[in-house]
Enzyme design. Structure first.
Site, mmCIF file in Angstrom:
data_model
loop_
_atom_site.group_PDB
_atom_site.id
_atom_site.type_symbol
_atom_site.label_atom_id
_atom_site.label_comp_id
_atom_site.label_asym_id
_atom_site.label_seq_id
_atom_site.Cartn_x
_atom_site.Cartn_y
_atom_site.Cartn_z
ATOM 1 N N GLU A 134 0.694 -1.209 0.033
ATOM 2 C CA GLU A 134 0.078 -0.146 -0.017
ATOM 3 C C GLU A 134 0.881 1.157 -0.095
ATOM 4 O O GLU A 134 2.070 1.316 0.743
ATOM 5 C CB GLU A 134 -0.920 -0.047 1.206
ATOM 6 C CG GLU A 134 -1.694 1.238 1.197
ATOM 7 C CD GLU A 134 -2.884 1.013 2.510
ATOM 8 O OE1 GLU A 134 -3.598 0.126 2.263
ATOM 9 O OE2 GLU A 134 -3.016 1.850 3.285
ATOM 10 N N ALA A 184 -17.666 0.635 15.975
ATOM 11 C CA ALA A 184 -18.718 -0.475 15.797
ATOM 12 C C ALA A 184 -19.372 -0.587 17.098
ATOM 13 O O ALA A 184 -18.804 -0.356 18.088
ATOM 14 C CB ALA A 184 -18.110 -1.754 15.445
ATOM 15 N N LYS A 234 -20.496 -6.808 3.362
ATOM 16 C CA LYS A 234 -19.532 -6.403 2.442
ATOM 17 C C LYS A 234 -19.210 -7.598 1.367
ATOM 18 O O LYS A 234 -19.107 -7.343 0.142
ATOM 19 C CB LYS A 234 -18.246 -5.808 3.011
ATOM 20 C CG LYS A 234 -18.508 -4.517 3.615
ATOM 21 C CD LYS A 234 -17.479 -3.512 3.858
ATOM 22 C CE LYS A 234 -17.080 -4.325 5.194
ATOM 23 N NZ LYS A 234 -15.632 -3.499 5.707
ATOM 24 N N GLN A 269 4.533 7.397 17.310
ATOM 25 C CA GLN A 269 3.375 7.504 16.092
ATOM 26 C C GLN A 269 2.537 6.613 16.227
ATOM 27 O O GLN A 269 1.123 6.651 16.145
ATOM 28 C CB GLN A 269 4.010 7.936 14.860
ATOM 29 C CG GLN A 269 2.981 8.354 13.839
ATOM 30 C CD GLN A 269 3.589 8.461 12.289
ATOM 31 O OE1 GLN A 269 4.704 7.536 12.252
ATOM 32 N NE2 GLN A 269 3.140 9.441 11.683
#
Length: 292
Positions: A26, A157, A170, A217
């Site tokens: 990605e 959720a 989905k 991070q």
């Protein structure tokens, strides 16, 4: 399943993995010229590893969507890799989404990562869920569609079961695979995979692997995404705030251990969140036997 209990699996011979795992990568669209150079350096460095596909993210606004669109087309044309743009239901009407999807199809893009997207503050429109987007894409053409899965439950959720049933919607709408949120507790992924099977989800749940070079991070990201950071990980990064070289080695080690254990559990496909940097991902893949 602790790392200590898995010592035999950690000692698994790397040769066992040779040629037995598939990878995908990605990237995110660059915001300036320097970042664009970094992105293309990474793409060309990783392309010889023959990933199943590479995905390109975008934020929920048309400017970033256009950037993603251009990069995806360039990747496919210039490298021959299968490129999959991220597409969200936020900030575009169903009719606009159909136009975008048709344009992708007409440009030879056959793979899409379909997501709901993050609703900005004050968002009042009727939600257009990822399952709606998958159904819309399948109406336009027979895209190969990936969707998101959350082994440790999506932060919005209502419950773990509600989240699981949303994933099933989905898949039932036509998604071909699910790619997981990054995680570090392997047990949570394996339990989640079992629960997917129990509700009739029969597609691959591809684990998302994030090599962690910036632990501070990560801690912020983990809070936002509901991801558990195991105590052993805190210990491994302790005292390395000003030591990026050692952090990289730790990151590679953890990612390789995860892939080895998951491979032994029958996982064949792995999706690497590269953060547009190739060195670490390339080294990890090389060591795991994914080579040109």
């Amino acid at each position: 399943m602790s790392f200590a209990a898995n010592i035999d699996q950690l000692n698994q011979n790397i040769a066992d993995l040779n040629g037995k795992i598939n990878v995908s990568f990605e990237f995110f669209p660059p915001k300036n010229e320097k970042m664009e150079t970094l992105l293309w350096d990474s793409i060309y460095r990783l392309a010889p590893l023959k990933p199943k596909f590479v995905s390109v993210t975008y934020g929920a606004n048309s400017g970033e969507r256009d950037r993603t669109h251009g990069i995806v087309k360039s990747i496919q044309q210039e490298t021959g890799l299968i490129a999959a743009p991220h597409l969200t239901g936020i900030d575009a009407t169903p009719d606009e989404l159909k136009v975008i999807a048709k344009d992708y199809w007409d440009n030879g893009i056959r793979n899409i990562v379909a997501l709901r997207g993050d609703e900005p503050p004050g968002y009042t429109k009727k939600p257009f869920y990822a399952s709606d987007l998958v159904a819309l894409l399948k109406e336009v053409a027979d895209f190969d569609i990936s969707v998101a899965a959350y082994p440790e439950v999506h932060p919005e959720a209502k419950s773990a079961q509600a989240d699981l049933l949303n994933l099933k919607r989905k898949i039932d709408a036509g998604a071909n695979r699910a790619i997981s949120q990054f995680f570090f507790d392997i047990d949570s992924y394996l339990r989640f995979r079992d629960r997917c099977v129990n509700v009739g989800i029969d597609v691959e749940i591809v684990p998302g692997i994030l090599p962690v070079t910036n632990f501070k991070q990560l801690q912020k990201m983990a809070q936002l995404t509901n991801v558990k950071i195991p105590s052993w990980m805190h210990k491994m990064y302790e005292g390395l705030d000003n030591d990026p070289t050692t952090r990289n080695l730790v990151a590679a080690s953890i990612a390789m251990d995860m892939v080895k254990i998951l491979s032994k559990e029958g996982v064949k496909d792995f999706h690497f969140y590269t953060l547009n940097r190739s060195e670490l991902t390339y080294a990890i893949c090389h060591t795991l036997g994914v080579r040109p």
